[in-house]
Scaffold this motif. Structure first.
Motif, short mmCIF file in Angstrom:
data_model
loop_
_atom_site.label_atom_id
_atom_site.label_comp_id
_atom_site.label_asym_id
_atom_site.label_seq_id
_atom_site.Cartn_x
_atom_site.Cartn_y
_atom_site.Cartn_z
N ASN A 44 28.64 -24.91 61.58
CA ASN A 44 28.47 -26.28 62.02
C ASN A 44 27.73 -27.07 60.94
OD1 ASN A 44 28.13 -28.63 63.45
ND2 ASN A 44 26.37 -27.89 64.60
N TRP A 45 28.41 -28.09 60.39
CA TRP A 45 27.82 -28.91 59.35
C TRP A 45 27.13 -30.15 59.91
CZ3 TRP A 45 27.52 -27.35 54.36
CH2 TRP A 45 28.34 -26.28 53.97
N THR A 46 27.20 -30.37 61.19
CA THR A 46 26.60 -31.56 61.79
C THR A 46 25.08 -31.41 61.88
OG1 THR A 46 28.58 -32.02 63.09
CG2 THR A 46 26.52 -33.01 63.84
N GLY A 47 24.37 -32.38 61.36
CA GLY A 47 22.91 -32.36 61.44
C GLY A 47 22.25 -32.93 60.20
N PHE A 48 20.93 -32.95 60.23
CA PHE A 48 20.11 -33.42 59.12
C PHE A 48 19.76 -32.27 58.19
CE2 PHE A 48 19.28 -36.32 62.64
CZ PHE A 48 19.50 -37.55 62.05
N TYR A 49 19.41 -32.59 56.93
CA TYR A 49 19.01 -31.56 55.99
C TYR A 49 18.06 -32.14 54.95
CZ TYR A 49 22.55 -33.63 52.90
OH TYR A 49 23.28 -34.49 52.13
N ILE A 50 17.26 -31.27 54.37
CA ILE A 50 16.41 -31.60 53.23
C ILE A 50 16.53 -30.45 52.23
CG2 ILE A 50 14.78 -33.05 54.50
CD1 ILE A 50 12.90 -30.64 54.62
N GLY A 51 16.27 -30.74 50.95
CA GLY A 51 16.39 -29.69 49.96
C GLY A 51 15.91 -30.12 48.60
N GLY A 52 16.17 -29.27 47.62
CA GLY A 52 15.78 -29.53 46.24
C GLY A 52 16.87 -29.10 45.28
N HIS A 53 16.76 -29.55 44.02
CA HIS A 53 17.77 -29.22 43.02
C HIS A 53 17.16 -29.15 41.63
CE1 HIS A 53 17.73 -33.69 43.28
NE2 HIS A 53 17.79 -33.61 41.96
N GLY A 229 21.57 -26.84 43.82
CA GLY A 229 20.54 -27.13 44.80
C GLY A 229 20.65 -26.25 46.03
N ILE A 230 19.65 -26.36 46.88
CA ILE A 230 19.61 -25.62 48.14
C ILE A 230 19.11 -26.55 49.23
CG2 ILE A 230 17.27 -24.71 47.77
CD1 ILE A 230 18.35 -22.07 49.06
N ASN A 231 19.66 -26.43 50.43
CA ASN A 231 19.31 -27.29 51.56
C ASN A 231 18.91 -26.46 52.77
OD1 ASN A 231 19.88 -29.86 50.38
ND2 ASN A 231 22.06 -29.53 50.72
N TYR A 232 17.94 -26.98 53.52
CA TYR A 232 17.63 -26.43 54.84
C TYR A 232 18.18 -27.40 55.87
CZ TYR A 232 15.28 -24.51 58.88
OH TYR A 232 15.04 -23.97 60.11
N ARG A 233 18.97 -26.90 56.83
CA ARG A 233 19.70 -27.74 57.76
C ARG A 233 19.13 -27.63 59.18
NH1 ARG A 233 24.35 -29.96 56.42
NH2 ARG A 233 24.87 -29.82 54.22
N PHE A 234 18.91 -28.82 59.77
CA PHE A 234 18.45 -28.91 61.16
C PHE A 234 19.67 -29.25 62.02
CE2 PHE A 234 15.11 -30.18 58.27
CZ PHE A 234 14.01 -29.45 58.71
N ASN A 235 20.47 -28.24 62.35
CA ASN A 235 21.71 -28.49 63.08
C ASN A 235 21.42 -28.93 64.50
OD1 ASN A 235 23.28 -27.72 60.88
ND2 ASN A 235 23.21 -25.58 61.45
N TRP A 236 22.09 -30.00 64.95
CA TRP A 236 21.89 -30.48 66.30
C TRP A 236 23.21 -30.76 67.01
CZ3 TRP A 236 24.21 -35.18 66.64
CH2 TRP A 236 24.30 -35.95 65.48
N GLY A 237 24.31 -30.50 66.37
CA GLY A 237 25.59 -30.86 66.99
C GLY A 237 26.18 -29.82 67.89
#
Length: 244
Positions: A44-53, A229-237
């Motif tokens: 599931n790709w739906t949601g917010f994310y934050i990360g770095g690169h 980069g790498i992302n942490y995802r807060f999936n909510w969908g």
């Protein structure tokens, strides 16, 4: 009386036979159980994310008619942060928006003019706010992006003795656009990694002051960035049921 005794004996015999027949049928009949439904992995790709690169930035060597430059065109180190939101639909398409900022190391470039003046553009950072559209096949997401870009420039102009000079430009070469493309892969439900190319264009500028530098024409400011980069995802969908 004889009929009564006969009927009683018959009922007793039947009562003894029925359980035995039932037990025999149970032993011979196969037992059918419903196989558990196959549960394919859901991404599931739906949601917010934050990360770095981390990555590198390469600037085009296009300064005032080809005058000698300091380090424009050379690669510089780049690192930063990003954050955004995605929405998966249809069900293999993903649309989203992303904001990011990258700190850069080293000057973007310097130009030495025949009169001894030296112009330096210390590009300290690159930022962007973009939309993106991608196609997913489970854990993979191939996408394109584009939108507004800005550059954090620290500029100076000095004479041959190193004294600062006042100067002006026809364009701010700090606001422009960016386009790019990348591949992102979901490692776990909440972690994803990406590799991306991004092009920044801040237009062309020319000196309006001092008057001695006006005849030298313009320079173009654009950058090519390659980063991972790498992302942490807060999936909510919720789960996305899709056939890949």
């Amino acid at each position: 009386m004889k009929k009564f005794l006969f009927t009683t004996v018959a009922l007793v015999a039947l009562g003894a036979t029925v359980p035995a027949l039932a037990a025999d049928l149970s032993a011979r009949s196969p037992v059918y159980t419903k196989a558990p439904a196959y549960a394919a992995p859901l991404y599931n790709w739906t949601g917010f994310y934050i990360g770095g690169h981390l990555g590198g930035v390469f600037s085009s060597d296009s300064n005032f008619g080809g005058l000698t430059t300091g380090n424009n065109g050379n690669g510089r180190f780049l690192g930063g942060l990003q954050g955004g939101a995605d929405y998966q639909f249809a069900p293999n398409w993903v649309v989203g928006a992303e904001a990011e900022y990258s700190w850069t190391a080293g000057n973007n470039g310097s130009v030495i003019f025949p009169g001894g003046q030296t112009y330096t553009n210390n590009q300290r950072g690159l930022g962007s706010v973009t939309g993106r559209l991608g196609y997913t096949w489970g854990p993979g997401l191939l996408y394109v992006k584009g939108g507004y870009a800005f550059a954090d420039n620290n500029e100076s102009l000095v004479n041959g003795a190193g004294a600062p000079l006042a100067f002006g430009f026809s364009g701010d070469h700090s606001n422009g656009y960016t386009i790019g493309a990348g591949l992102e892969y979901m490692l776990t439900q909440n972690w994803s990694a990406k590799i991306e190319y991004q092009y920044y264009n801040f237009g062309s500028s020319s000196f309006t002051a001092p008057a001695a530098l006006v005849p030298f024409g313009s320079f173009r400011t654009d950058d090519h960035v390659v980063k991972a980069g790498i992302n942490y995802r807060f999936n909510w969908g919720g789960p996305v049921v899709a056939k890949y």
